[in-house]
Design an enzyme around this catalytic site. Structure first.
Site, PDB file in Angstrom:
ATOM      1  N   SER A 240       0.847  -1.017  -0.107  1.00 49.80           N
ATOM      2  CA  SER A 240       0.060   0.158   0.266  1.00 49.80           C
ATOM      3  C   SER A 240       1.465   1.702   0.062  1.00 49.80           C
ATOM      4  O   SER A 240       1.908   0.838   0.234  1.00 49.80           O
ATOM      5  CB  SER A 240      -0.843  -0.036   1.830  1.00 49.80           C
ATOM      6  OG  SER A 240       0.045  -0.030   2.477  1.00 49.80           O
ATOM      7  N   LYS A 241       0.354   1.812  -0.076  1.00 50.52           N
ATOM      8  CA  LYS A 241       0.845   3.057  -0.035  1.00 50.52           C
ATOM      9  C   LYS A 241       2.160   3.795   0.972  1.00 50.52           C
ATOM     10  O   LYS A 241       2.760   4.799   1.109  1.00 50.52           O
ATOM     11  CB  LYS A 241       0.025   5.195   0.196  1.00 50.52           C
ATOM     12  CG  LYS A 241      -0.896   5.249  -1.336  1.00 50.52           C
ATOM     13  CD  LYS A 241      -1.242   6.406  -1.074  1.00 50.52           C
ATOM     14  CE  LYS A 241      -1.974   7.020  -2.547  1.00 50.52           C
ATOM     15  NZ  LYS A 241      -3.448   6.573  -2.214  1.00 50.52           N
ATOM     16  N   ARG A 242       1.625   3.115   1.898  1.00 53.98           N
ATOM     17  CA  ARG A 242       2.313   3.224   3.261  1.00 53.98           C
ATOM     18  C   ARG A 242       4.207   2.694   2.869  1.00 53.98           C
ATOM     19  O   ARG A 242       4.777   3.386   3.499  1.00 53.98           O
ATOM     20  CB  ARG A 242       2.519   2.039   4.776  1.00 53.98           C
ATOM     21  CG  ARG A 242       0.968   2.713   5.341  1.00 53.98           C
ATOM     22  CD  ARG A 242       0.642   1.820   6.158  1.00 53.98           C
ATOM     23  NE  ARG A 242       0.159   0.289   6.041  1.00 53.98           N
ATOM     24  CZ  ARG A 242       1.202  -0.579   6.342  1.00 53.98           C
ATOM     25  NH1 ARG A 242       2.217  -1.288   7.035  1.00 53.98           N
ATOM     26  NH2 ARG A 242       0.959  -1.728   5.876  1.00 53.98           N
ATOM     27  N   GLY A 244       5.423   2.945  -0.016  1.00 50.82           N
ATOM     28  CA  GLY A 244       6.112   3.640  -0.842  1.00 50.82           C
ATOM     29  C   GLY A 244       5.652   4.314  -2.123  1.00 50.82           C
ATOM     30  O   GLY A 244       4.546   3.986  -2.041  1.00 50.82           O
TER      31      GLY A 244
END
Ligand code: GLU
Length: 470
Positions: A240-242, A244
């Site tokens: 996920s965006k977490r 990167g």
């Protein structure tokens, strides 16, 4: 006779194309191209509150950039779910008329209350079937599923997966307000588009038994299914965006080559021996859905950069000039009008660049003189002794008639012999003068490509910076 392969990529346009979606698209595309079948793009935009035209444009753009061309789909009409409401309505009516679906008027508040109660008990909510035999003429339309037995999803990647009907419920096909639900649209679309293989993320596996029961109710043969495992972050949780950058656009903007990303995504969960680098034709020839791993694959940005580097250095300068053009503009640099010179410039820096952003950064000094000298190198080279050497170099190069790497090298060697110093010492001095640092491509190429005037101007500027009288 088996029907020709028809597969689809069916993104919901609620955001940019994520690498997970891109990989699903790629596996479908490879499957279609391998078998000479058709690859269809369908936009699942029934969730109107979250679907936007900008997101559709961005997904289409990302697929084009990746080179995943589709045989059917937008901009042709009929490939967006919101354009297909009449088809869903007709299929719903068929199911209702055949008694395979029934209306339900249970108040949503009551269903919500039951859902919450089930959650509190730690159970999955299942509709009670209260309206099954009531013969209502209006309300939400539910699929009547068998109460006994099980549906087996014979997955091409995972093998058979059994879902007991007791664990499923009479799910809603059409809501009270007349809008069709997501799972129902997918089934109607897949049958009406004659899809033979559904290859999608395994986050959809739990939808599949519901969908198979709907195919059965419609008396259509279900397609084959292959559920591709999720892409994981380094901590093995779902990417996920977490973790990167995850959107295809983000990698494009970072200057990763499209071919490298395609190669990387193909290898993420699929393998062919221990081969890492594949041309598209090799991927098409070798791809088999059976070789896709059933476990999740960890996204490794370092490996993607390694591949990008491999692809980048294999391109010739002219190809790099085309690919790098937007990155030059973004960096505020004006490339020379002379295409051959630009190509030659990129040839000199490509060995050390992993991305187009790095390629442009490494080539920057060709387009503008250094604004500062690396302090440590300046202390070492821009000394009175350095000033003397620069004077000699300027005098020698100033009279050099042929401005080519071999001619410049000859002049250099002659001068180092006269000065009784190593070539590298004079080379580092010139590097600092020309590029502002001491790491650069071969110095004779740099001098030649900068052109006589610019090269001499930079040497003079360094000479002035070194101070001292001439
Ligand atoms: N629209 C779904 C998604 O974006 C894909 C559904 C499918 O492939 O069946 O996840």
């Amino acid at each position: 006779m088996t029907s020709p392969v028809r597969v689809r990529f069916a993104p919901s346009p609620t955001g940019h194309l994520h690498v997970g979606g891109a990989r699903t698209a790629l596996f479908n595309w490879l499957f279609a191209r391998h078998s000479g079948g058709a690859f269809i793009l369908r936009i699942e935009d029934t969730d109107r509150s979250r679907s936007t035209d900008e997101n559709i444009a961005s997904i289409v753009d990302a697929l084009r950039w990746l080179g995943l061309d589709w045989d059917e789909g937008p901009p042709a009409p009929g490939y967006r779910q919101t354009e297909r409401l009449e088809t869903y309505r007709a299929h719903a009516e068929r199911l209702r008329a055949a008694g395979r679906a029934y209306h339900c008027d249970c108040p949503p508040e009551e269903l919500d209350r039951q859902r919450r109660a089930a959650q509190q008990r730690g159970e999955t909510f299942r509709y009670s079937g209260r309206c099954r035999e009531r013969g209502l003429a209006a309300g939400a339309l539910r699929l009547r599923i068998p109460t006994e037995g099980a549906t087996i999803v014979d997955d091409l990647i995972h093998g058979p997966v059994t879902f007991e009907h007791g664990q499923l419920d009479d799910w809603i096909l059409v809501r009270t307000d007349g809008t069709p639900t997501y799972n129902f649209c997918v089934v109607v679309d897949d049958v009406s588009m004659r899809i033979t293989h559904v290859i999608r993320g395994n986050d959809h596996l739990s939808n599949t038994p519901k969908q198979i029961l709907c195919y059965e109710a419609l008396e259509y043969a279900a397609p084959a299914f292959a559920h591709v495992s999720m892409i994981l972050g380094t901590d093995r949780s779902r990417l996920s965006k977490r973790h990167g950058a995850t959107s295809v656009q983000a990698f494009r903007d970072a200057g990763i080559l499209a071919d490298a990303l395609v190669n990387y995504l193909a290898r993420l969960g699929w393998s062919h021996g221990d081969q890492e680098i594949f041309t598209r034709d090799e991927l098409i020839a070798l791809f088999d859905i059976k070789d896709v791993a059933s476990s999740g694959a960890v996204f490794d940005a370092t490996k993607l950069e390694w591949l990008s580097h491999e692809y980048l250095k294999a391109r010739d300068g002219a190809a790099l000039a085309v690919l790098a053009a937007p990155f030059l503009r973004a960096a505020g640099l004006t490339p020379p009008a002379d295409g051959a010179r630009l190509a030659a410039i990129f040839e000199t820096v490509k060995e050390r660049a992993r991305t187009l952003v790095e390629l442009v950064a490494r080539a920057r000094f060709y387009f503008e003189p250094p604004s500062v000298y690396e302090p440590k190198a300046a202390r070492e080279f821009l000394t009175p002794e350095g000033a003397g050497r620069l004077d000699r170099l300027l005098a020698r190069l100033g009279t050099e008639r042929e401005w080519s790497p071999p001619a410049i090298e000859r002049a250099y060697r002659a001068l180092t012999a006269e000065l009784g110093i190593e070539l590298v010492e004079l080379a580092q001095l010139a590097r600092l003068a020309l590029t502002g640092g001491t790491a650069s491509p071969p110095i004779f190429d740099v001098l030649a490509l900068l052109g006589r005037e610019e090269a001499l101007a930079r040497l003079r500027r360094a000479r002035a910076a070194a101070g001292g009288g001439a």
